[in-house]
Design an enzyme around this catalytic site. Structure first.
Site, mmCIF file in Angstrom:
data_model
loop_
_atom_site.group_PDB
_atom_site.id
_atom_site.type_symbol
_atom_site.label_atom_id
_atom_site.label_comp_id
_atom_site.label_asym_id
_atom_site.label_seq_id
_atom_site.Cartn_x
_atom_site.Cartn_y
_atom_site.Cartn_z
ATOM 1 N N HIS A 1 -3.152 2.548 -5.440
ATOM 2 C CA HIS A 1 -3.935 1.359 -5.127
ATOM 3 C C HIS A 1 -4.140 0.495 -6.366
ATOM 4 O O HIS A 1 -4.227 -0.730 -6.268
ATOM 5 C CB HIS A 1 -5.279 1.752 -4.514
ATOM 6 C CG HIS A 1 -5.702 0.826 -3.416
ATOM 7 N ND1 HIS A 1 -4.963 0.636 -2.271
ATOM 8 C CD2 HIS A 1 -6.783 0.026 -3.280
ATOM 9 C CE1 HIS A 1 -5.568 -0.244 -1.486
ATOM 10 N NE2 HIS A 1 -6.671 -0.634 -2.080
ATOM 11 N N TYR B 1 -9.886 -10.989 -6.160
ATOM 12 C CA TYR B 1 -8.912 -11.288 -7.208
ATOM 13 C C TYR B 1 -9.274 -12.542 -7.990
ATOM 14 O O TYR B 1 -8.686 -12.810 -9.035
ATOM 15 C CB TYR B 1 -7.513 -11.383 -6.597
ATOM 16 C CG TYR B 1 -7.109 -10.078 -5.959
ATOM 17 C CD1 TYR B 1 -6.848 -8.965 -6.747
ATOM 18 C CD2 TYR B 1 -7.064 -9.933 -4.579
ATOM 19 C CE1 TYR B 1 -6.533 -7.747 -6.180
ATOM 20 C CE2 TYR B 1 -6.745 -8.721 -4.002
ATOM 21 C CZ TYR B 1 -6.490 -7.629 -4.804
ATOM 22 O OH TYR B 1 -6.187 -6.416 -4.234
ATOM 23 N N ARG C 1 -1.123 -1.642 -6.722
ATOM 24 C CA ARG C 1 -1.205 -2.762 -5.780
ATOM 25 C C ARG C 1 -2.165 -3.834 -6.312
ATOM 26 O O ARG C 1 -1.860 -5.031 -6.287
ATOM 27 C CB ARG C 1 -1.670 -2.238 -4.425
ATOM 28 C CG ARG C 1 -2.102 -3.302 -3.413
ATOM 29 C CD ARG C 1 -2.466 -2.614 -2.107
ATOM 30 N NE ARG C 1 -3.337 -3.420 -1.258
ATOM 31 C CZ ARG C 1 -2.911 -4.342 -0.401
ATOM 32 N NH1 ARG C 1 -1.619 -4.587 -0.284
ATOM 33 N NH2 ARG C 1 -3.771 -5.009 0.348
ATOM 34 N N ARG D 1 0.844 -1.185 0.000
ATOM 35 C CA ARG D 1 0.000 0.000 0.000
ATOM 36 C C ARG D 1 0.886 1.243 0.000
ATOM 37 O O ARG D 1 2.073 1.184 0.319
ATOM 38 C CB ARG D 1 -0.909 0.021 1.225
ATOM 39 C CG ARG D 1 -1.848 -1.169 1.361
ATOM 40 C CD ARG D 1 -2.656 -1.071 2.639
ATOM 41 N NE ARG D 1 -3.617 -2.154 2.779
ATOM 42 C CZ ARG D 1 -3.381 -3.300 3.387
ATOM 43 N NH1 ARG D 1 -2.178 -3.540 3.918
ATOM 44 N NH2 ARG D 1 -4.326 -4.232 3.487
ATOM 45 N N LYS E 1 -1.670 -1.904 7.427
ATOM 46 C CA LYS E 1 -3.009 -1.427 7.762
ATOM 47 C C LYS E 1 -3.467 -2.037 9.076
ATOM 48 O O LYS E 1 -3.330 -3.245 9.293
ATOM 49 C CB LYS E 1 -3.984 -1.786 6.637
ATOM 50 C CG LYS E 1 -5.367 -1.197 6.795
ATOM 51 C CD LYS E 1 -6.220 -1.483 5.582
ATOM 52 C CE LYS E 1 -7.603 -0.853 5.709
ATOM 53 N NZ LYS E 1 -8.440 -1.115 4.518
ATOM 54 N N HIS F 1 -4.152 -8.907 4.019
ATOM 55 C CA HIS F 1 -5.576 -8.889 4.329
ATOM 56 C C HIS F 1 -5.836 -9.698 5.599
ATOM 57 O O HIS F 1 -5.316 -10.792 5.757
ATOM 58 C CB HIS F 1 -6.404 -9.486 3.185
ATOM 59 C CG HIS F 1 -6.442 -8.625 1.970
ATOM 60 N ND1 HIS F 1 -6.654 -9.123 0.699
ATOM 61 C CD2 HIS F 1 -6.281 -7.288 1.822
ATOM 62 C CE1 HIS F 1 -6.637 -8.130 -0.171
ATOM 63 N NE2 HIS F 1 -6.410 -7.015 0.477
#
Length: 353
Positions: free
Chosen positions: A280, A315, A283, A184, A209, A306
């Protein structure tokens, strides 16, 4: 109260960025958020609350559900003008939902304190509804429906054009960190010199994150670009251990900001003649290509950082070539089974005669 809401950005005694809006309770809430969230989240919450109270123009204790619905209508904008991408007007549903969440968080905090006039949140949890002909029990639907849209990705040729338009090794290394490692924007800017494990070809992401850390592999192409930047461009006088710093001007040697990275990418995008190429999207491009190459979904989840596999499932839909290949394989098997069934029925008919 005349100065509320007035967003003020300042640096605390410990050197961290903080925000005030000019109301005692709201400012206390922002201090609470600062103690439990990442800087980007704090900035978003501060801006969301400023926007809300600018539109509503009331003391937090006087806000009602009617004001919240009026705010939603205001954020939707003029319905006569819509975007072609999602057929919506005004701000995106995702942005409006985030702002509503920020407001809801403020009132949850005020209620939990127990020393404020606020006893109930003016933000409804949702709308109660019941499907026609369905069970009598009602259900709650969200105030803002957020569509599940597919993010854009770059084609290999577009990535090459973008890289060719970058002017420094530092810029190429930052873009490659997103394109090859799926980092990110905040994770790229948060990298420190000690986070580069060149011998193992890995990057240690200490500021992921939600404050989560992870160790991710990265291709040698990134390390080559990074080595050129560290050897030829990074100021020897830089006092910070941040990996990516400003190369020119009065801030030379200081950590590069998110706004600075966005400006670099926007200028390169214009030179390359690309309509889209955000951080983004870079990414997303990396994670999509990894899935297309056969990387297991759980491995993509670990690479992306994640917390839930549900965030990674998108994805499956982005990898068009992979999906088409899987469909063709299944179609061949179905066709083969159908031929076997047809042959078996024909044999039974012959036997019966």
């Amino acid at each position: 109260m005349s100065s509320f809401p007035c967003l003020v950005r300042f640096v605390s005694g410990s050197g961290e960025v903080r925000y005030r809006l000019g109301h005692r309770l709201v400012d206390r809430y922002l201090e609470f958020v600062a103690g439990r969230c990442r800087p980007n989240t704090l900035r978003a919450v501060a801006f969301d609350l400023k926007t809300f109270f600018t539109v509503v123009a009331k003391d937090p204790a006087e806000v009602t559900a009617v004001d919240v619905f009026e705010f939603l209508a205001h954020q939707r904008g003029d319905r006569s003008v819509v975007r072609l991408a999602d057929r919506e007007s005004g701000l995106s549903a995702r942005t409006i939902a985030r702002r509503l969440s920020s407001v809801s968080g403020l009132y949850a905090y005020l209620i939990a304190r127990g020393d404020t006039p606020v006893r109930a949140s003016p933000v409804p949890r949702g709308l109660s509804t019941r499907r026609q002909g369905g069970p009598k029990r009602s259900r709650t639907v969200p105030l803002v429906r957020v569509p599940r849209t597919l993010p854009k990705i770059l084609a290999p040729a577009e990535v090459d054009r973008l890289l060719a338009a970058l002017r420094t090794g530092r810029d190429r290394a930052m873009v490659l960190a997103m394109v090859l490692a799926g980092l990110r924007r905040c994770e790229v800017l948060g990298l420190r010199l000690a986070d580069v494990r060149a011998g193992d070809r890995r990057l240690f992401v200490a500021e992921g994150k939600g404050g989560h850390q992870r160790l991710v592999p990265v291709a040698g192409r990134f390390l080559q670009a990074l080595g050129g930047y560290l050897h030829d461009e990074r100021p020897a006088t830089a006092s910070t251990d941040r990996l990516f710093v400003v190369l020119k001007g009065p801030r030379r040697g200081l950590p590069l900001s998110a706004e600075g990275l966005d400006e670099i990418l926007a200028a390169a995008r214009r030179r390359a003649g690309l309509e889209h190429a955000t951080c983004h999207e870079l990414r997303h491009t990396c994670l999509t290509r990894l899935r297309e190459a056969g990387m297991a979904l759980e491995a993509v989840q670990a690479q992306a950082g994640h917390r839930s596999i549900e965030s990674t499932r998108i994805y499956l839909h982005l990898t068009n070539d992979w999906l088409a290949d899987q469909y063709q394989r299944a179609a061949v098997l179905i066709d083969a089974d159908q031929k076997d069934v047809t042959a078996m029925i024909a044999a039974q008919d012959v036997t019966g005669r």
